[in-house]
Design an enzyme around this catalytic site. Structure first.
Site, mmCIF file in Angstrom:
data_model
loop_
_atom_site.group_PDB
_atom_site.id
_atom_site.type_symbol
_atom_site.label_atom_id
_atom_site.label_comp_id
_atom_site.label_asym_id
_atom_site.label_seq_id
_atom_site.Cartn_x
_atom_site.Cartn_y
_atom_site.Cartn_z
ATOM 1 N N CYS A 139 -23.630 -104.152 -15.341
ATOM 2 C CA CYS A 139 -22.492 -103.888 -14.436
ATOM 3 C C CYS A 139 -22.216 -105.071 -13.517
ATOM 4 C CB CYS A 139 -22.748 -102.641 -13.594
ATOM 5 S SG CYS A 139 -22.890 -101.137 -14.560
ATOM 6 N N ASN B 34 -18.225 -94.888 -12.834
ATOM 7 C CA ASN B 34 -18.776 -96.240 -12.906
ATOM 8 C C ASN B 34 -18.229 -96.922 -14.159
ATOM 9 O OD1 ASN B 34 -20.329 -98.514 -13.298
ATOM 10 N ND2 ASN B 34 -22.279 -97.519 -12.861
ATOM 11 N N HIS C 55 -19.905 -102.510 -5.929
ATOM 12 C CA HIS C 55 -19.866 -101.896 -7.256
ATOM 13 C C HIS C 55 -19.712 -100.380 -7.100
ATOM 14 C CE1 HIS C 55 -20.613 -100.868 -11.318
ATOM 15 N NE2 HIS C 55 -21.844 -100.438 -11.140
HETATM 16 C C1 LIG Z 1 -28.237 -90.117 -11.447
HETATM 17 C C2 LIG Z 1 -28.184 -89.637 -10.002
HETATM 18 C C3 LIG Z 1 -26.771 -89.250 -9.633
HETATM 19 C C4 LIG Z 1 -29.083 -88.400 -9.875
HETATM 20 O O1 LIG Z 1 -29.005 -87.938 -8.551
HETATM 21 P P1 LIG Z 1 -30.338 -87.463 -7.813
HETATM 22 O O2 LIG Z 1 -29.938 -86.884 -6.518
HETATM 23 O O3 LIG Z 1 -31.260 -88.651 -7.808
HETATM 24 O O4 LIG Z 1 -30.843 -86.350 -8.756
HETATM 25 P P2 LIG Z 1 -32.259 -86.284 -9.464
HETATM 26 O O5 LIG Z 1 -32.384 -87.377 -10.459
HETATM 27 O O6 LIG Z 1 -33.270 -86.193 -8.364
HETATM 28 O O7 LIG Z 1 -32.143 -84.924 -10.236
HETATM 29 C C5 LIG Z 1 -32.121 -83.703 -9.536
HETATM 30 C C6 LIG Z 1 -32.025 -82.583 -10.560
HETATM 31 O O8 LIG Z 1 -30.681 -82.536 -11.085
HETATM 32 C C7 LIG Z 1 -30.742 -82.455 -12.503
HETATM 33 N N1 LIG Z 1 -29.542 -83.102 -13.043
HETATM 34 C C8 LIG Z 1 -29.402 -84.379 -13.522
HETATM 35 N N2 LIG Z 1 -28.140 -84.562 -13.924
HETATM 36 C C9 LIG Z 1 -27.484 -83.410 -13.682
HETATM 37 C C10 LIG Z 1 -26.164 -82.994 -13.888
HETATM 38 N N3 LIG Z 1 -25.214 -83.795 -14.410
HETATM 39 N N4 LIG Z 1 -25.816 -81.738 -13.518
HETATM 40 C C11 LIG Z 1 -26.705 -80.898 -12.998
HETATM 41 N N5 LIG Z 1 -27.987 -81.232 -12.782
HETATM 42 C C12 LIG Z 1 -28.365 -82.477 -13.133
HETATM 43 C C13 LIG Z 1 -32.004 -83.154 -12.868
HETATM 44 O O9 LIG Z 1 -32.436 -82.715 -14.151
HETATM 45 C C14 LIG Z 1 -32.930 -82.748 -11.758
HETATM 46 O O10 LIG Z 1 -33.438 -81.476 -12.057
HETATM 47 P P3 LIG Z 1 -34.985 -81.157 -11.767
HETATM 48 O O11 LIG Z 1 -35.145 -81.345 -10.276
HETATM 49 O O12 LIG Z 1 -35.099 -79.757 -12.229
HETATM 50 O O13 LIG Z 1 -35.749 -82.154 -12.573
HETATM 51 C C15 LIG Z 1 -28.701 -90.740 -9.040
HETATM 52 O O14 LIG Z 1 -30.087 -90.914 -9.215
HETATM 53 C C16 LIG Z 1 -28.022 -92.035 -9.235
HETATM 54 O O15 LIG Z 1 -26.849 -92.185 -8.945
HETATM 55 N N6 LIG Z 1 -28.754 -93.082 -9.695
HETATM 56 C C17 LIG Z 1 -28.174 -94.385 -9.927
HETATM 57 C C18 LIG Z 1 -27.506 -94.388 -11.281
HETATM 58 C C19 LIG Z 1 -26.581 -95.564 -11.452
HETATM 59 O O16 LIG Z 1 -25.853 -95.899 -10.571
HETATM 60 N N7 LIG Z 1 -26.621 -96.179 -12.635
HETATM 61 C C20 LIG Z 1 -25.777 -97.264 -12.995
HETATM 62 C C21 LIG Z 1 -26.117 -98.476 -12.225
HETATM 63 S S1 LIG Z 1 -25.023 -99.780 -12.632
#
Ligand SMILES: CC(C)(COP(=O)(O)OP(=O)(O)OC[C@H]1O[C@@H](n2cnc3c(N)ncnc32)[C@H](O)[C@@H]1OP(=O)(O)O)[C@@H](O)C(=O)NCCC(=O)NCCS
Length: 339
Positions: free
Chosen positions: A119, A288, A258
């Site tokens: 990205c 994104n 970003h």
């Molecule tokens: C991916 C992201 C949104 C997840 O948010 P989070 O608050 O960290 O959530 P978690 O990973 O702690 O997951 C919490 C729960 O939601 C669940 N979950 C994940 N995706 C889900 C979705 N789309 N819908 C519902 N639940 C979801 C998980 O399985 C987890 O369940 P569990 O607690 O039973 O294991 C966040 O970590 C993020 O934005 N990371 C950066 C990703 C990114 O920007 N990538 C590209 C970079 S260029």
């Protein structure tokens, strides 16, 4: 890598942007996997994203953005001598999408190649083009940032498929009398590679019936680790660059981070001390878009009147690699954006 401009004025003289027509809402995704509009909105700030049609490849999405940038700059494609496409979703492994685009545009004098930095690709490509212009090798560059990550997504994996969207932006860079880039800070930490990767299709794991059956051609991500990296690097990269350029954060008129997650943007903005009204956010509409994210956000800021001539713009990207990159620029473009 960190450095300030060496006296040559290289600004953005034209900007274009394009997204595919099809809008996919959170509710539509909730019909495919176990998720909800509420979960996606509160965890990411994303309401909807654009998704390319099955027959649309990266070059199809980049072409209108590239034409828009050329039109806005008043530059003929034949006058472009450098064309870089920053992407991780090229039309095919080779030839490069840049070579394909150069041919369609009629940029027959251009050196053309793709650049892969996740990205952060657009930021790396800006720095490269700046270097070639400031060094006298290039006179007019077209830098395109675009991705169609929908093509690499496992539409059954709720942890990734809600995050990404398709889109592209393009800029023309030329040497002029004043304004332009003040400096860049770029970096990479390959030890974080396994946090965001696509296992198969390269020379490590060539495509086979088995890699397809095992789903190795889809994006894999450790969301929590990427989140931690993103919140740290958006702040440290920007701070380092501001220090290097001798610019106070209060002097930044427009902040273009970003567009990955509104919580990441909010964290970085607060830590840096940049008011929300100076921060560009469009992740709610596009998700994104990887290398398309920063130029699409720049285009939005020009369209809504926030980005004007003479203003100081801070951009920071981060992504797979793990990579990151910041740039500081004095905006010189008088006209709006052509898409
Ligand atoms: C991916 C992201 C949104 C997840 O948010 P989070 O608050 O960290 O959530 P978690 O990973 O702690 O997951 C919490 C729960 O939601 C669940 N979950 C994940 N995706 C889900 C979705 N789309 N819908 C519902 N639940 C979801 C998980 O399985 C987890 O369940 P569990 O607690 O039973 O294991 C966040 O970590 C993020 O934005 N990371 C950066 C990703 C990114 O920007 N990538 C590209 C970079 S260029």
């Amino acid at each position: 890598m960190i450095g300030t401009a060496n006296g040559y004025h290289v600004p953005i003289t034209g900007l274009g942007a394009h997204v595919p027509e099809r809008v996919v809402t959170n509710d539509e995704l909730a019909g495919l996997v176990d998720t909800t509009d509420e979960w996606i909105l509160t965890r990411t700030g994303i309401r909807e994203r654009r998704v390319a049609a099955p027959e649309e490849a990266l070059s199809d999405v980049c072409l209108p953005a590239a034409r828009g940038a050329l039109r806005a700059a008043g530059v003929e494609a034949g006058a472009i001598d450098l064309l870089i496409v920053a992407t991780v979703t090229a039309d095919m492994a080779f030839p490069s999408t840049a070579a394909i685009l150069a041919d369609i545009l009629g940029a027959h004098e251009a050196a053309a190649y793709d650049l892969s930095a996740g990205c952060t690709g657009f930021m790396y490509a800006l720095a490269q083009a700046y270097g070639m212009l400031a060094g006298g090798l290039s006179r007019r560059a077209l830098v395109v940032g675009g991705d169609v990550l929908s093509k690499l997504m496992d539409w059954h994996d709720r942890s990734t498929m809600v995050l990404f969207g398709d889109g592209a932006g393009a800029v023309v860079l030329e040497r002029v009398e004043r304004g332009g880039f003040l400096g860049f800070e770029l970096g990479a930490d390959g030890s974080g590679g396994p946090d965001l990767y696509l296992p198969a299709g390269g020379s490590r794991e060539p495509a086979s019936a088995q890699t397809v059956a095992e789903g190795h051609h889809y994006i894999r991500m450790n969301g929590r680790e990427v989140f931690k990296f993103a919140t740290r690097i958006l702040v440290s990269s920007a701070q380092q660059l501001l220090d290097e350029c001798g610019v106070a954060v209060e002097d930044v008129d427009v902040y273009v981070p970003h567009q990955a997650n509104v919580r990441i943007i909010e964290h970085a903005r607060r830590k840096l001390g940049i008011p929300s009204e100076r921060t560009v956010v469009n992740v709610d509409r596009y998700g994104n878009t990887s290398s398309g994210s920063i130029p699409l956000a720049l285009a939005d800021a020009v369209k809504d009147g926030r980005l004007k001539q003479g203003e100081l713009v801070l951009m920071t990207g981060m992504g797979a690699g793990l990579t990151w990159g910041s740039a500081l620029i004095e905006w010189t473009q008088e006209e709006g954006v052509a898409a």
